[in-house]
Design a protein around this motif. Structure first.
Motif, PDB file in Angstrom:
ATOM      1  N   PRO A  67       0.874  -1.113  -0.061  1.00 49.30           N
ATOM      2  CA  PRO A  67       0.078  -0.084   0.135  1.00 49.30           C
ATOM      3  C   PRO A  67       0.778   1.178  -0.121  1.00 49.30           C
ATOM      4  CG  PRO A  67      -0.109  -1.021   1.946  1.00 49.30           C
ATOM      5  CD  PRO A  67       0.766  -1.773   1.305  1.00 49.30           C
ATOM      6  N   GLU A  68       2.110   1.126   0.295  1.00 49.49           N
ATOM      7  CA  GLU A  68       2.875   2.278   0.451  1.00 49.49           C
ATOM      8  C   GLU A  68       3.632   2.788  -0.930  1.00 49.49           C
ATOM      9  OE1 GLU A  68       5.966  -1.047   0.921  1.00 49.49           O
ATOM     10  OE2 GLU A  68       3.686  -0.679   1.585  1.00 49.49           O
ATOM     11  N   ALA A  69       3.454   1.913  -1.931  1.00 54.23           N
ATOM     12  CA  ALA A  69       3.755   1.940  -3.363  1.00 54.23           C
ATOM     13  C   ALA A  69       3.246   3.100  -3.904  1.00 54.23           C
ATOM     14  CB  ALA A  69       3.923   0.831  -3.996  1.00 54.23           C
ATOM     15  N   HIS A  70       4.076   3.747  -4.479  1.00 54.20           N
ATOM     16  CA  HIS A  70       3.425   5.040  -5.198  1.00 54.20           C
ATOM     17  C   HIS A  70       3.370   4.708  -6.795  1.00 54.20           C
ATOM     18  CE1 HIS A  70       2.946   9.017  -6.527  1.00 54.20           C
ATOM     19  NE2 HIS A  70       3.574   9.052  -7.470  1.00 54.20           N
ATOM     20  N   GLU A  71       1.945   4.699  -7.128  1.00 47.27           N
ATOM     21  CA  GLU A  71       1.425   4.230  -8.566  1.00 47.27           C
ATOM     22  C   GLU A  71       1.437   5.416  -9.557  1.00 47.27           C
ATOM     23  OE1 GLU A  71      -3.114   3.719  -9.733  1.00 47.27           O
ATOM     24  OE2 GLU A  71      -2.430   1.920  -9.531  1.00 47.27           O
ATOM     25  N   ILE A  72       2.315   5.137 -10.342  1.00 43.22           N
ATOM     26  CA  ILE A  72       2.644   6.224 -11.685  1.00 43.22           C
ATOM     27  C   ILE A  72       2.273   5.765 -12.806  1.00 43.22           C
ATOM     28  CG2 ILE A  72       4.332   7.483 -12.763  1.00 43.22           C
ATOM     29  CD1 ILE A  72       6.127   6.427 -10.128  1.00 43.22           C
ATOM     30  N   PRO A  73       1.202   6.708 -13.426  1.00 47.46           N
ATOM     31  CA  PRO A  73       0.471   5.789 -14.722  1.00 47.46           C
ATOM     32  C   PRO A  73       1.466   6.221 -15.697  1.00 47.46           C
ATOM     33  CG  PRO A  73      -0.702   7.681 -13.740  1.00 47.46           C
ATOM     34  CD  PRO A  73       0.364   7.307 -12.772  1.00 47.46           C
ATOM     35  N   TYR A  74       1.692   5.340 -16.899  1.00 41.04           N
ATOM     36  CA  TYR A  74       2.476   5.727 -17.981  1.00 41.04           C
ATOM     37  C   TYR A  74       1.612   6.675 -18.907  1.00 41.04           C
ATOM     38  CZ  TYR A  74       6.248   2.370 -17.496  1.00 41.04           C
ATOM     39  OH  TYR A  74       7.245   1.707 -16.991  1.00 41.04           O
ATOM     40  N   GLN A  75       2.254   7.535 -19.514  1.00 39.11           N
ATOM     41  CA  GLN A  75       1.632   8.494 -20.341  1.00 39.11           C
ATOM     42  C   GLN A  75       1.585   8.056 -21.797  1.00 39.11           C
ATOM     43  OE1 GLN A  75      -0.136  11.077 -18.653  1.00 39.11           O
ATOM     44  NE2 GLN A  75       0.436   9.656 -17.104  1.00 39.11           N
ATOM     45  N   SER A  76       1.065   6.908 -21.938  1.00 45.81           N
ATOM     46  CA  SER A  76       1.101   6.467 -23.256  1.00 45.81           C
ATOM     47  C   SER A  76      -0.140   5.992 -23.892  1.00 45.81           C
ATOM     48  CB  SER A  76       1.804   4.997 -23.077  1.00 45.81           C
ATOM     49  OG  SER A  76       1.113   4.115 -22.176  1.00 45.81           O
ATOM     50  N   HIS A  77      -0.323   5.596 -25.118  1.00 40.75           N
ATOM     51  CA  HIS A  77      -1.713   5.414 -25.621  1.00 40.75           C
ATOM     52  C   HIS A  77      -1.598   3.962 -26.101  1.00 40.75           C
ATOM     53  CE1 HIS A  77      -2.667   9.591 -25.538  1.00 40.75           C
ATOM     54  NE2 HIS A  77      -1.714  10.009 -25.857  1.00 40.75           N
ATOM     55  N   PRO A  78      -2.843   3.193 -26.343  1.00 37.47           N
ATOM     56  CA  PRO A  78      -2.699   2.024 -27.046  1.00 37.47           C
ATOM     57  C   PRO A  78      -1.747   1.795 -28.205  1.00 37.47           C
ATOM     58  CG  PRO A  78      -4.836   2.481 -26.616  1.00 37.47           C
ATOM     59  CD  PRO A  78      -4.097   3.880 -26.388  1.00 37.47           C
ATOM     60  N   PRO A  79      -0.793   0.832 -28.063  1.00 34.47           N
ATOM     61  CA  PRO A  79       0.019   0.610 -29.401  1.00 34.47           C
ATOM     62  C   PRO A  79      -0.656   0.269 -30.718  1.00 34.47           C
ATOM     63  CG  PRO A  79       0.339  -1.277 -27.870  1.00 34.47           C
ATOM     64  CD  PRO A  79      -0.803  -0.238 -27.398  1.00 34.47           C
ATOM     65  N   ARG A  80      -0.100   0.594 -31.778  1.00 39.37           N
ATOM     66  CA  ARG A  80      -0.714   0.224 -33.029  1.00 39.37           C
ATOM     67  C   ARG A  80      -0.456  -1.212 -33.223  1.00 39.37           C
ATOM     68  NH1 ARG A  80       1.283   5.756 -35.823  1.00 39.37           N
ATOM     69  NH2 ARG A  80      -0.188   7.157 -34.800  1.00 39.37           N
ATOM     70  N   SER A  81       0.550  -1.732 -33.084  1.00 38.28           N
ATOM     71  CA  SER A  81       0.732  -3.038 -33.027  1.00 38.28           C
ATOM     72  C   SER A  81       0.470  -4.274 -32.065  1.00 38.28           C
ATOM     73  CB  SER A  81       2.562  -3.157 -33.308  1.00 38.28           C
ATOM     74  OG  SER A  81       2.887  -4.731 -33.545  1.00 38.28           O
ATOM     75  N   ALA A  82      -0.120  -5.389 -32.409  1.00 35.68           N
ATOM     76  CA  ALA A  82      -0.547  -6.300 -31.392  1.00 35.68           C
ATOM     77  C   ALA A  82       0.599  -6.986 -30.690  1.00 35.68           C
ATOM     78  CB  ALA A  82      -1.492  -7.275 -31.894  1.00 35.68           C
ATOM     79  N   SER A  83       1.783  -6.794 -31.283  1.00 34.00           N
ATOM     80  CA  SER A  83       2.807  -7.375 -30.588  1.00 34.00           C
ATOM     81  C   SER A  83       3.784  -6.552 -29.579  1.00 34.00           C
ATOM     82  CB  SER A  83       3.642  -7.929 -31.586  1.00 34.00           C
ATOM     83  OG  SER A  83       4.476  -6.781 -32.164  1.00 34.00           O
ATOM     84  N   ALA A  84       3.300  -5.310 -29.466  1.00 40.35           N
ATOM     85  CA  ALA A  84       3.968  -4.145 -28.514  1.00 40.35           C
ATOM     86  C   ALA A  84       3.192  -4.147 -27.440  1.00 40.35           C
ATOM     87  CB  ALA A  84       3.923  -2.997 -29.239  1.00 40.35           C
ATOM     88  N   MET A  85       3.712  -4.145 -26.350  1.00 41.90           N
ATOM     89  CA  MET A  85       3.069  -3.967 -24.735  1.00 41.90           C
ATOM     90  C   MET A  85       2.581  -2.602 -24.330  1.00 41.90           C
ATOM     91  SD  MET A  85       4.283  -4.946 -20.868  1.00 41.90           S
ATOM     92  CE  MET A  85       5.743  -4.169 -21.231  1.00 41.90           C
ATOM     93  N   TRP A  86       1.517  -2.611 -23.978  1.00 45.24           N
ATOM     94  CA  TRP A  86       1.257  -1.053 -23.620  1.00 45.24           C
ATOM     95  C   TRP A  86       1.084  -1.106 -22.085  1.00 45.24           C
ATOM     96  CZ3 TRP A  86      -5.142   0.128 -23.746  1.00 45.24           C
ATOM     97  CH2 TRP A  86      -5.186   1.432 -23.117  1.00 45.24           C
ATOM     98  N   LYS A  87       2.224  -0.174 -21.663  1.00 43.05           N
ATOM     99  CA  LYS A  87       2.466  -0.056 -20.338  1.00 43.05           C
ATOM    100  C   LYS A  87       1.301   0.800 -19.487  1.00 43.05           C
ATOM    101  CE  LYS A  87       7.481  -0.839 -20.927  1.00 43.05           C
ATOM    102  NZ  LYS A  87       8.901  -0.393 -20.533  1.00 43.05           N
ATOM    103  N   ILE A  88       0.724   0.368 -18.638  1.00 45.28           N
ATOM    104  CA  ILE A  88      -0.087   0.980 -18.088  1.00 45.28           C
ATOM    105  C   ILE A  88       0.382   1.828 -16.737  1.00 45.28           C
ATOM    106  CG2 ILE A  88      -2.541   0.547 -16.690  1.00 45.28           C
ATOM    107  CD1 ILE A  88      -2.358  -0.032 -19.943  1.00 45.28           C
ATOM    108  N   ALA A  89       0.827   1.195 -15.785  1.00 45.10           N
ATOM    109  CA  ALA A  89       1.398   1.692 -14.514  1.00 45.10           C
ATOM    110  C   ALA A  89       2.706   1.253 -13.993  1.00 45.10           C
ATOM    111  CB  ALA A  89       0.405   1.818 -13.445  1.00 45.10           C
ATOM    112  N   ARG A  90       3.436   1.818 -13.262  1.00 43.45           N
ATOM    113  CA  ARG A  90       4.690   1.394 -12.691  1.00 43.45           C
ATOM    114  C   ARG A  90       4.569   1.825 -11.169  1.00 43.45           C
ATOM    115  NH1 ARG A  90       6.704   5.879 -15.516  1.00 43.45           N
ATOM    116  NH2 ARG A  90       7.666   7.342 -14.348  1.00 43.45           N
ATOM    117  N   TYR A  91       5.069   1.030 -10.338  1.00 41.58           N
ATOM    118  CA  TYR A  91       5.097   1.443  -9.027  1.00 41.58           C
ATOM    119  C   TYR A  91       6.444   1.619  -8.337  1.00 41.58           C
ATOM    120  CZ  TYR A  91       0.437  -0.473 -10.076  1.00 41.58           C
ATOM    121  OH  TYR A  91      -0.752  -0.280 -10.492  1.00 41.58           O
ATOM    122  N   ALA A  92       6.643   2.357  -7.560  1.00 43.37           N
ATOM    123  CA  ALA A  92       7.852   2.784  -7.085  1.00 43.37           C
ATOM    124  C   ALA A  92       7.746   2.839  -5.480  1.00 43.37           C
ATOM    125  CB  ALA A  92       8.238   4.291  -7.576  1.00 43.37           C
TER     126      ALA A  92
END
Length: 181
Positions: A67-92
């Protein structure tokens, strides 16, 4: 302040750098240049329903375990390629990225920034990159497995990365070198 082309970008940068720090922030943060922050909730709304519940389960799991982790949303959009990962959030924790959640059209992942150092013993961790590893999640039930939760706990306990590959840094510090002079 917008780029006027033909060297305008360089002139804009030089102008901004000549301003005092506070004025620089005001100029850069003008309504014309302000990017809209994308929240994790907004990412979830845009996500294909097939993976949304898996990402939501992964997010809940991380927030319950740390619960102490800081959720940081990625400022990205859905990728155009189905083989690319869409990064949603990272936790610091303490300003250090520990893990992240990403998705593809048919599955999601929890990726670990220091995954190479994790000894999960379960065979869950995948990837052969220099440092990171990931766990593939095909359903929200995958997130509930005890082995997945244990890898998340271990990643959160690793702490900030070491500066060197040796277990203990035996090199003299900058202060030690200058103290000897």
């Amino acid at each position: 302040m917008a780029c006027s082309g033909a060297g305008g970008c360089a002139a804009t940068c030089i102008f901004l750098l000549s301003l005092p720090r506070g004025d620089r922030a005001k100029e850069i943060d003008s309504p014309m240049s302000r990017a809209v922050d994308i929240s994790v909730s907004e990412h979830l709304r845009k996500m294909p329903p097939a993976v949304r519940s898996t990402v939501e389960a992964a997010r809940r799991t991380v927030l319950v375990i740390a619960p102490e982790a800081h959720e940081i949303p990625y400022q990205s959009h859905p990728p155009r390629s189905a083989s690319a990962m869409w990064k949603i959030a990272r936790y610091a924790i303490d300003g250090t990225n520990v893990l992240g959640i990403g998705t593809f059209p048919t599955h999601s992942t929890i990726f670990f920034y220091r995954g190479r150092e994790l000894d999960d013993g379960s065979g869950l961790l995948q990837g052969g990159g220099k440092d990171s590893r990931f766990v593939t999640l095909r359903t929200s039930a995958d997130v509930e497995r005890s082995a997945v939760k244990e890898v998340v706990r271990k990643a959160l306990k690793l702490g900030p990365p070491r500066r060197f590959d040796s277990p203990v840094d035996t090199r003299p510090s900058f202060q030690d070198v200058h103290r000897e002079r």
